[in-house]
Structures are given as C-alpha cells and as structure tokens.
Enzyme design. Structure first.
Site, PDB file in Angstrom:
ATOM      1  CD  GLU A 107      -2.729  -1.349   0.031  1.00 37.60           C
ATOM      2  OE1 GLU A 107      -2.958  -0.197  -0.723  1.00 37.60           O
ATOM      3  OE2 GLU A 107      -3.433  -2.113  -0.198  1.00 37.60           O
ATOM      4  CG  HIS A 112      -1.018   1.004  -4.540  1.00 37.71           C
ATOM      5  ND1 HIS A 112      -0.972   0.749  -5.900  1.00 37.71           N
ATOM      6  CD2 HIS A 112      -1.403  -0.066  -4.070  1.00 37.71           C
ATOM      7  CE1 HIS A 112      -1.200  -0.455  -6.129  1.00 37.71           C
ATOM      8  NE2 HIS A 112      -1.663  -1.160  -4.924  1.00 37.71           N
TER       9      HIS A 112
HETATM   10 ZN    ZN Z   1      -2.454  -2.785  -4.900  1.00 40.33          ZN
END
Ligand code: ZN
Ligand code: ADP
Ligand code: MG
Length: 672
Positions: free
Chosen positions: A452, A455
């Site tokens: 995460e 991202h």
């Molecule tokens: Zn992902």
C-alpha cells in the site's frame, strides 16, 4: 371506473363460481334426490306396509315416501345411502320409478292393499309438476350464485380498501398524495442537486401557472426523466416535489404495472391516466421506469415478453394521448437510461432528461450537513473533512455513513459521535466489517504495508495520478487485507500521460513488494487486472498506440455475444505485443521511481505498520507536499474560500465537471 375490469378477471371468477355450483349441485342432489327402483320392489314395500305416501307425478313417475320407522330397515337404508348422506335420510320422497299406464298402476296399488285395514291403506295422490322444476331449481341456483359474485366484484372494485386487492387487479397501484395526504419531504431535505432542483421547480411552476408559458407560444413539457446512479436522490427529489407542489401527486413504481396476468399492465396504465385526468393538474411519478420501459424486442424470447411490451405500448399511447395543456406532467426515475426504449425518450414524451450525478465535494458536504442534523456531534467533527474523505459516495452512502457512525458511538456508550466514529463508519461502508480476530501473520502484514505504501508513494510523485486520500491496512470484509482510496479528478477526458501515470500508480504495490522483498505476492491480483484492461483499452479502443494507429475496435452497438474479432490474426499479435511492451514499460518506470523514493517508501510503510491508517495530511507531514504546483481538489477545498470559489467558477464554465467519475480503488487481496 368500477366496471372496468379486464376479461381475464371474469374468466377467473367464472371458473371459481362454476366450481362452487358444481360442488353445490352434486351435494344437493345427493341429499334430496330419490333413488330409482323397480316396480316390483315397490310392490314389496307396499305389501310390507312400509309406505307412507305415494305421489303420481304427471301420470308418469311415482314418488314413494317411506314411513319413518321403515327407513331404518337395512334393506332400504343401504339403498338410500348409495345416493344420500346419512344426515339426509328422512327427507322424502325416497324412491321413484316410471310407470307406463297410470290406470294399471292405481289398480295394482288397490289390489295389493285390498286385505289391509282401511286406515292402513295408502292412496295414490296425483300431482302435476312441470318437468323443468328440478332444472329450474338448479338454474336459479346458478344465476343466484353468479349475481352474488357479480355484486361482490362490483362492490369491491368500487371501494379501494386493501381487501379489494384481488378484485382491483386492473386498477393502477398509484398512491395519491394531495391536500389530505401530504408528504413531509421538502426541497430542503435534498442537498446539492441545484440544477436538478431548478428544473423540477420549473416544472411545478408550469402546472401552477401555465398561461405564463403558453402565452409566448411555448408548450408545456409532458414529462421529465430523472437519470442517475443509484442512491443519488432521485426518489428523494420526487418526494420533495410531492411535498411542495401543491398539486395532486400520483406515485408508483414501474414494477407496479407488472402482473402475471396478460393485459393487466396495460389496463393499469389506462386506469392511472384516467384517474390522473380527473385530478388534473397533477403529477405522475413512475419510479424505476426501466421495469416497464425496457426497449422493446431486446433480449426477448419471441412471444415471451408480450405483456411488458403491451404495457409499454399503452404507456406510450397514453403519454401521446393527452393534450399538452391537460395539466398532467410525468416524472420518471431510472438509473439505466441506456436500456429504455427510444420511443419513450423522444421529445413529446419525456421532453427533458434531468441528470442527477454523484455529488462532488461541495455536494457531499451539503448532504452530510442534512444527515448530521439529527446526530449529536462532538466538537471535533469536521464536515469538510468528511466530505473530502468520501469521494465517489452517493447520497445514500453518506446517509449510511452518518447512521453507522451514530450506531458505532452508541455501541461504545459515548455521549456524542466523534470524528473517529465517522472514520470507522466510512471504512466500514467502503470495505465491509472490520475483522478483528482475523489472524494475519506479521510477515503478511509487512507485505501489505509495503504494497500500500508503494501505491501511495507512486501516486504522490506522479504528476497526473490521482492523489491518495487514505490508505488502510486494517483487514475488512470486502477489502480482505487493505485498501487505498484515491481522490479522482473531476474530469471526463484523460490524456495518454494521465492513463500512463495511473497505470504506474496501480503498479506501485507490486513494484514495492519486488523492491523490498525481492519477490512478489498474489496481493496484486486486482491491480494487474486493472492494468491489463487499461493497456488493452489504450491500444485497441482509444487509438493511443503508434503501431496500431488511430483505430478503435470498439463497437458501441455491439451485442453482448460477439465472438468474431474485427481484426486479423496478425493485428491480434501486434496488439498483444504492444500491450506487453506498454505494461513492461510502465512497470520499469514504477520500479525506477520507487527505487528513487526508497526512503519515502520505507517511512510510509513503517508508519502504516504502526498506525494502520494514513490520511493525506499524514502523508504530507511524513514525506512533504506533492511536488506539483496544481493543488488537489482536496487541498483547494480545505484551504479556504478563495480556491473553493475558483473551483466553483470552473464548474460553472463546464457543467460536465460536476460529474465525479469517482473510483475508489479497493483492493481485495487474494493472499490468504
Ligand atoms: Zn495494490
Ligand atoms: P435513488 O436515486 O436511488 O432513488 P434515493 O432518492 O432513494 O436514491 O436516495 C436514498 C437515500 O439517500 C435518501 O433517502 C437520502 O437519505 C439519501 N440521499 C440521497 N441523495 C441525497 C441528497 N441529495 N440529499 C440528501 N439526502 C440524500
Ligand atoms: Mg429510487
């Protein structure tokens, strides 16, 4: 009004009444008809002095009534029981038989009885009866039943109580709201949707004051169609119209026309318009009109959908049928305008389409304000923040968040609802229930955190990517291991740069895993799916590839089942190659970026492991502001009036900007 029951209704009741009559007749004939016997048998009865009465009907048929005590004799009883119920044994006449000559018969009776004492003798009583008596009795009975049923039907169609439902099958199911029966929703309960409200208010104005518009030669529109995704307030808006219009308001839903009997839908449509004409000026509101308005002949088995088409046809006819000054305006709502029949959409029927979109950040704030009113709020609750954290939410979801927050706070025995409760509620609406006792190994948790964070970092440093709003690694129902929520720009057109950056951001998760752990996990499944789709679209649909050129293989009229590809094998190979190249390039670019920002990645991942949830301002604090001049909507919005004004101005110039094509990138991780 009351006699207008369709044919099939009669058929149904005819069958029922016939059944009743048949049962009744068989029962009655069982209970009172005489048993057929031979004359010899009668002679015996007479000899045994069992006979009480002999009636000669029309000089043809003899009816014999037994004495009471004789009936009990087994030989008679058995005979009688063949035709009668035990309860009806006594009622005479019990037996009957035909004779050829009445004179002979009388002589014979005398002869048999000649030895009896005089007072024990039985005389033959002549009687003239029309042969039809029995028939008439039956016929009378049939007619009586029939009329009784007719009477019932009429009476119940006349009254519209709930008991009359079955009899009312051809009547419209519309609920009528008028002066006595008011809706309490007002336009104030509908937040945002300003343009839609304007349009609708104008329509109401048409009804109140038609001459103002017709004087100038204009025609009053016949209908308006509210179009928009589910939960954006279409039904609510219609209710508000009902509450404020001060004209009778018929409300019903498309499925109210649907019934299993053929012809009912059309009858209901006719009845609805008949009622409406009596109450004009008035408004008819048909919610979820796609239930009847689905385009004709589409996806239908031949002959199977006749009923729906009949209903639609009669709706079309009725909408054409009333003059535009008759004072009936039809509102309808649907979230699927694409499947509606084009005849329904043409001017003259639904002249206006009012599109109701998911609210932008300002709209969301307004909706939050409406739904926060009844809730006891802690001072730390910030409506602007709530609006910023819920991109892509429709009104219904916002209402749900407010309610959930109150419930969560109540569960914790709080005296008021705090910001944290709202955060929990938002998470819950996006990702489903928190799974408190789901066991995730620390190693897995680390992978998810870096994924995460990947991202987040990628999105932060790519100019055209959507900036992150929030990232969470709390395991939840839908988002099994974690999710990242982005704030989409409010725009319709995407440039190649934007798509490429978006692709890289989506790759951020996998690239981070690759860099940090040197191996990848299944957690990136949905990311990869999204990237692949995007890449194929760029190459085959948007003409964004040099090899393929400005060609689109997209067919907007394509049916669902199309197995032939509109290009050659060779082109197919080129497409596959180009897509592969595109994806590879994006991945390399992402990896390069994350290697450069290895430090930031580490910081975010560690913070995520510690706090589990990060917001945009946390990220700003940890790795600095986004290095791009353009403020995000979120920043513009939170940083006070000036920017916000700018924002609204932009929107005015381009109304399409209102649409927030919000995508919440939820990542259900398949790693278990
Ligand atoms: Zn992902
Ligand atoms: P649909 O567009 O699917 O008909 P509804 O009108 O039934 O959606 O909206 C569902 C609920 O969402 C409403 O009852 C209301 O609580 C909330 N809601 C939706 N839009 C708004 C809005 N603009 N303002 C206030 N509440 C809204
Ligand atoms: Mg609705």
């Amino acid at each position: 009004m009351s006699n207008k029951t369709p044919k099939n209704n009669y058929q149904f009741w005819l069958i029922v009444s016939l059944a009743i009559i048949i049962i009744a007749i068989t029962y009655l004939s069982r209970s009172s008809s005489a048993v057929e016997i031979t004359q010899r048998r009668f002679d015996e009865m007479l000899r045994n002095q069992d006979v009480k009465e002999i009636v000669l009907v029309n000089k043809e048929v003899v009816e014999v009534t037994l004495k009471r005590e004789a009936i009990e004799k087994t030989q008679y009883k058995n005979l009688l029981l063949q035709q009668r119920s035990p309860l009806a044994l006594e009622k005479g006449p019990h037996f009957r038989f035909r004779i050829n000559s009445p004179e002979n018969f009388e002589k014979r009776v005398e002869e048999i009885q000649k030895d009896f004492e005089v007072d024990k003798r039985v005389d033959v009583k002549p009687d003239t009866r029309s042969d039809m008596t029995n028939m008439l009795i039956n016929l009378g009975f049939i007619l009586l039943t029939f009329f009784a049923i007719m009477y019932l039907m009429r009476r119940m169609t006349g009254s519209s109580g709930p008991g009359g439902q079955i009899f009312n099958i051809g009547r419209s199911r519309a609920t009528l709201f008028d002066a006595e029966n008011r809706v309490k929703v007002t336009f104030n309960d509908v937040a945002g949707l300003d343009e839609a409200k304007e349009e609708i208010k104008e329509i109401v104005e048409f009804l109140r004051n038609p001459t103002k518009f017709t004087n100038l030669g204009g025609k009053i529109p016949k209908g308006a169609l509210l179009v928009g995704p589910p939960g954006t307030g279409k039904t609510l808006l219609a209710k508000a119209v009902a509450g404020e219009a001060n004209v009778p308001f018929f409300s019903l839903s498309g499925s109210d026309f649907v019934e299993m009997f053929v012809g009912v839908g059309a009858a209901r449509v006719r009845d609805l318009f008949k009622q409406a004409k009596e109450k004009a000026p008035c408004i008819i509101f048909i919610d979820e009109i796609d239930a009847v308005g689905r385009s004709r002949g589409r996806g239908s088995i031949p002959g199977a959908n006749d009923e729906r088409e009949n209903t639609l046809n009669s709706l079309l006819v009725e909408m054409d049928g009333f003059a535009s000054d008759s004072g009936i305006i039809i509102l309808a709502a649907t979230n699927r305008p694409d499947i509606l029949d084009s005849a329904l959409l043409r001017p003259g029927r639904f002249d206006r389409q009012i599109s109701i979109d998911k609210p932008d950040i300002i709209g969301r704030e307004a909706i939050f304000k409406v739904h926060l009113k009844p809730i006891k709020l802690a001072p730390d609750v910030d409506v602007k923040k709530l609006a910023a954290q819920t991109p892509g939410f429709a009104g219904a979801e916002i209402a749900n968040v407010c309610n959930e927050a109150a419930l969560i706070a109540a569960r914790k025995n709080k005296t008021w609802v705090e910001m944290a409760d709202f955060q929990d509620a938002i998470d819950r609406v996006i990702g489903g229930l928190e799974k408190k006792n789901k066991i995730i190994s620390p190693e897995e948790k680390r992978i998810v955190a870096y994924h995460e964070a990947g991202h987040a970092v990628a999105g932060w440093f790519l100019e055209h990517a959507n900036p992150l709003v929030k990232v969470s690694i709390v395991p939840r129902g839908v988002a099994a291991l974690g999710y990242a929520q982005y704030l989409p720009k409010e725009q319709f057109l995407y440039t190649t740069d934007q798509l490429l950056d978006d692709m890289c951001m989506t790759f951020g998760g996998r690239a981070a895993e690759d860099i940090v752990f040197g191996k990848v996990s299944t957690g990136a499944l949905s990311d990869l799916e999204r990237i692949t789709k995007m890449a194929y679209s760029m190459v085959t649909i948007y003409g964004m590839n040099e090899q393929i050129g400005n060609i689109s293989f997209y067919d907007s009229k394509q049916s669902e089942y199309n197995f032939t590809k509109p290009y050659s094998e060779e082109t197919a190979k080129t497409i596959d190659n180009e897509v592969r190249k595109l994806v590879e390039k994006a991945y390399e670019r992402t990896k390069k970026l994350l290697l450069e920002k290895r430090k930031e990645l580490e910081i975010l991942a560690q913070e995520l492991l510690a706090k589990e949830i990060l917001f945009q301002n946390d990220i700003e604090r940890l790795i600095g502001k986004r290095p791009f001049s353009q403020p995000t909507t979120y920043e513009a919005y939170l940083n006070g009036q000036e920017n916000t004004k700018q924002e609204t101005n932009n929107q005015k110039q381009n109304p399409a900007d209102n649409k927030q094509s919000a995508e919440i990138a939820i990542e259900p991780k398949s790693a278990e």
